[in-house]
Write an enzyme that holds these catalytic residues in place. Structure first.
Site, PDB file in Angstrom:
ATOM      1  N   TYR A 102       0.822  -1.078   0.043  1.00 49.84           N
ATOM      2  CA  TYR A 102      -0.118   0.257   0.024  1.00 49.84           C
ATOM      3  C   TYR A 102       0.770   1.265  -0.008  1.00 49.84           C
ATOM      4  CZ  TYR A 102      -4.529  -1.926   0.580  1.00 49.84           C
ATOM      5  OH  TYR A 102      -5.962  -2.564   0.659  1.00 49.84           O
ATOM      6  N   LYS A 113       2.912 -15.306   1.967  1.00 52.20           N
ATOM      7  CA  LYS A 113       3.276 -15.928   0.788  1.00 52.20           C
ATOM      8  C   LYS A 113       4.868 -16.442   0.689  1.00 52.20           C
ATOM      9  CE  LYS A 113       1.334 -17.162  -2.708  1.00 52.20           C
ATOM     10  NZ  LYS A 113       1.000 -18.737  -3.414  1.00 52.20           N
ATOM     11  N   ASP A 154      -2.960 -17.930   0.069  1.00 50.59           N
ATOM     12  CA  ASP A 154      -4.011 -18.576  -0.772  1.00 50.59           C
ATOM     13  C   ASP A 154      -4.849 -19.645  -0.223  1.00 50.59           C
ATOM     14  OD1 ASP A 154      -1.677 -20.098  -0.798  1.00 50.59           O
ATOM     15  OD2 ASP A 154      -1.879 -20.484  -2.941  1.00 50.59           O
ATOM     16  N   ASP A 162      -6.573  -7.292   3.575  1.00 47.42           N
ATOM     17  CA  ASP A 162      -7.690  -6.308   2.911  1.00 47.42           C
ATOM     18  C   ASP A 162      -8.612  -7.505   2.244  1.00 47.42           C
ATOM     19  OD1 ASP A 162      -9.109  -4.587   1.482  1.00 47.42           O
ATOM     20  OD2 ASP A 162      -8.082  -4.779  -0.083  1.00 47.42           O
ATOM     21  N   ASP A 168     -12.613  -9.464   3.357  1.00 53.11           N
ATOM     22  CA  ASP A 168     -13.574  -9.170   2.865  1.00 53.11           C
ATOM     23  C   ASP A 168     -14.491 -10.753   2.611  1.00 53.11           C
ATOM     24  OD1 ASP A 168     -13.482  -6.513   2.244  1.00 53.11           O
ATOM     25  OD2 ASP A 168     -14.232  -6.720   0.056  1.00 53.11           O
TER      26      ASP A 168
HETATM   27  C1  IPM Z   1     -10.399  -1.589   3.280  1.00 51.08           C
HETATM   28  C2  IPM Z   1     -10.775  -0.761   1.931  1.00 51.08           C
HETATM   29  C3  IPM Z   1      -9.535   0.077   1.789  1.00 51.08           C
HETATM   30  C4  IPM Z   1      -8.257  -0.724   1.464  1.00 51.08           C
HETATM   31  C5  IPM Z   1      -9.752   1.063   0.407  1.00 51.08           C
HETATM   32  C6  IPM Z   1     -11.031   1.789   0.462  1.00 51.08           C
HETATM   33  C7  IPM Z   1      -8.630   1.831   0.279  1.00 51.08           C
HETATM   34  O1  IPM Z   1     -11.018  -1.794   0.865  1.00 51.08           O
HETATM   35  O2  IPM Z   1     -10.471  -0.717   4.367  1.00 51.08           O
HETATM   36  O3  IPM Z   1     -10.573  -2.590   3.353  1.00 51.08           O
HETATM   37  O4  IPM Z   1      -7.940  -1.283   0.674  1.00 51.08           O
HETATM   38  O5  IPM Z   1      -7.551  -0.885   2.701  1.00 51.08           O
HETATM   39 MG    MG Z   2     -11.128  -3.977   1.598  1.00 53.48          MG
END
Ligand code: IPM
Ligand code: MG
Length: 363
Positions: free
Chosen positions: A141, A192, A224, A248, A252
Site C-alpha cells: 500500500y 506467501k 491462498d 484486505d 472481505d
Molecule cells: C478497506 C478498503 C480500503 C483498503 C480501500 C477503500 C482503500 O478496501 O479498508 O478494506 O484497501 O484498505
Molecule cells: Mg477492503
C-alpha cells in the site's frame, strides 16, 4: 472525564450511518454513561469537493488531536476521474499513515439470527468468531517506488513495492498474540513465503516473536490456502495475522461469511504512547460508501455501530457499555428487524434510522 471524538462521515452512505452515530452519542451522553464531545470533518470526495484534497491539513490536525476518530466511508463514481493522489481513498490512507494506525482489527462474528443470510451453510458459520489482524501502514500500500513509467517503445511499466521491515512484522504479531490471549489462544499467520521474500521475513519474525508467548498456538498458513480454508471450514480459525494486502482481501471474504459486508466493524490502532499509554485510534465499518443505495435511507448501520462499540472497548475501556451495545445489536436481529442487505423471509424490513433507533431503544 470528557472524551473527544472526531467524526468523518465521508461519502455515500457514510453520511447516513454517521447521522445515526450522532443519535447514539446523544443517547449515551444523556444517560450519563459517557461525556463525549465531538467535531465533524470532511474526508474523501466530500473533502475533495470542498478543498481539492481528500482530507485537509486542518482536519488531519483534528484527527491527530482527538481521543478517537469515527470514520464512515469514502468514494463514489462522482470522483472516478479526480487525480490519483486526490482520489477519495487517499484520505483514508493518509489518516492511517499519519496517525500511525498499524494494527487493524477486523472481527468476523456470525450472529446466530443471521446464519441463514450467509452464503455458506448454517453449520459452517453458526457461532463463527474470527479476528483478522491486518497490518495497515506498510506493505504494498505504501512501498516505494510506486509508479507507472513510459518505456519509450509504446509500452508502459507499472511497479508497486511490497516492503516490510522486521519491526513492523514484530509489532503486529505481538498485537495478534496479545489479543489471542483474550480468546482462543490460536493464531494463524498468513503470508506467501513460497514466492515472496517479504513472506520469508514475515514468517521468520512471527516465529521469533511467539517465543515470548509460550501459551499461544501458532500456525503458518499460505495466504491462498487461507482464502480457501475460510470458505471451506472457517471455524478452524481464531485469530489470523497477515499483511496489508492479504488482510484486505481475506477480511472481505471473512465478512461475507457473517451474512453481509454491512455487519463488519473494524478498529485501527496505533502504538501506545510511552508516557500516557494512550493509542491513536480510528474506527470504521469494513464496507464502503455503497453509491448504489446512497441517499435512500436504507443502509445497514450495524457495522458502524459495532465499530463504535470497538471504540468504547479499545479507546475508552468502557467494556460493559461495549458489551451492552453488541447485545442490543444482536437482540434487534433476534427480533427480526432487517435492513435490505440482510433481509430474510419472515423478517421485518426497516430503514437505516429504524434499525438504529431500535438498537438505541434496547440500550
Ligand atoms: C478497506 C478498503 C480500503 C483498503 C480501500 C477503500 C482503500 O478496501 O479498508 O478494506 O484497501 O484498505
Ligand atoms: Mg477492503
Amino acid at each position: 472525564m470528557t472524551q473527544s471524538l472526531f467524526l468523518l462521515p465521508g461519502d455515500g452512505i457514510g453520511t447516513e450511518i454517521m447521522a445515526e452515530v450522532e443519535k447514539l452519542i446523544a443517547h449515551l451522553n444523556a444517560s450519563g454513561k459517557t461525556d463525549f464531545v465531538y467535531e465533524t470533518g470532511l474526508v474523501g470526495g466530500a473533502a475533495y469537493d470542498a478543498h481539492g484534497v481528500a482530507i485537509s491539513d486542518a482536519d488531519m490536525d483534528k484527527a491527530l488531536a482527538a481521543d478517537a476518530v469515527i470514520f464512515g466511508a469514502v468514494g463514489g463514481p462522482k470522483w472516478d476521474d479526480v487525480p490519483y493522489e486526490h482520489r477519495p481513498e487517499a484520505g483514508l490512507l493518509r489518516l492511517r499513515k499519519d496517525l500511525g494506525l498499524f494494527a487493524n482489527l477486523r472481527p468476523a462474528i456470525c450472529y446466530s439470527a443471521l446464519a441463514e443470510a450467509s452464503s455458506l451453510k448454517r453449520e459452517l458459520v453458526e457461532g463463527l468468531d474470527i479476528l483478522i489482524v491486518r497490518e495497515l501502514t506498510g506493505g504494498v500500500y505504501f512501498g516505494e517506488p510506486k509508479e507507472i513509467t513510459e518505456l519509450g517503445n509504446g509500452q508502459k511499466r507499472a511497479v508497486d513495492t511490497q516492503v516490510y521491515e522486521s519491526y513492523e512484522i514484530d509489532r503486529i504479531a505481538r498485537v495478534a498474540f496479545d489479543l489471542a490471549r483474550t480468546r482462543g489462544k490460536k493464531v494463524h499467520s498468513a503470508d506467501k513465503k513460497n514466492v515472496m521474500k517479504s513472506g520469508v521475513l514475515w514468517d521468520e519474525v512471527v516465529r521469533e516473536a511467539v517465543k515470548d508467548y509460550p501459551d499461544i498456538e501458532l500456525h503458518h498458513i499460505l495466504a491462498d490456502n487461507a482464502a480457501m480454508q475460510l470458505v471451506r471450514n472457517p471455524k478452524q480459525f481464531d485469530v489470523m495475522v497477515t499483511d496489508n494486502l492479504f488482510g484486505d482481501i481475506l477480511s472481505d471474504a471473512a465478512a461475507m461469511l457473517t451474512g453481509s459486508l454491512g455487519m463488519l466493524p473494524s478498529a485501527s490502532l496505533g502504538a501506545p504512547d510511552p508516557e500516557t499509554g494512550k493509542r491513536k485510534a480510528m474506527y470504521e465499518p469494513v464496507h464502503g460508501s455503497a453509491p448504489d443505495i446512497a441517499g435512500q435511507g436504507v443502509a445497514n448501520p450495524i457495522a458502524m455501530f459495532a465499530s463504535f462499540s470497538m471504540a468504547l472497548r479499545y479507546s475508552f475501556e468502557m467494556i460493559e457499555l461495549a458489551v451492552a451495545l453488541d447485545t442490543a445489536i444482536s437482540d434487534v436481529l433476534e427480533d427480526g428487524l432487517r435492513t435490505g442487505d440482510i433481509m430474510q423471509t419472515g423478517c421485518r424490513k426497516v430503514t437505516t434510522a429504524e434499525m438504529a433507533d431500535a438498537i438505541i431503544a434496547k440500550l
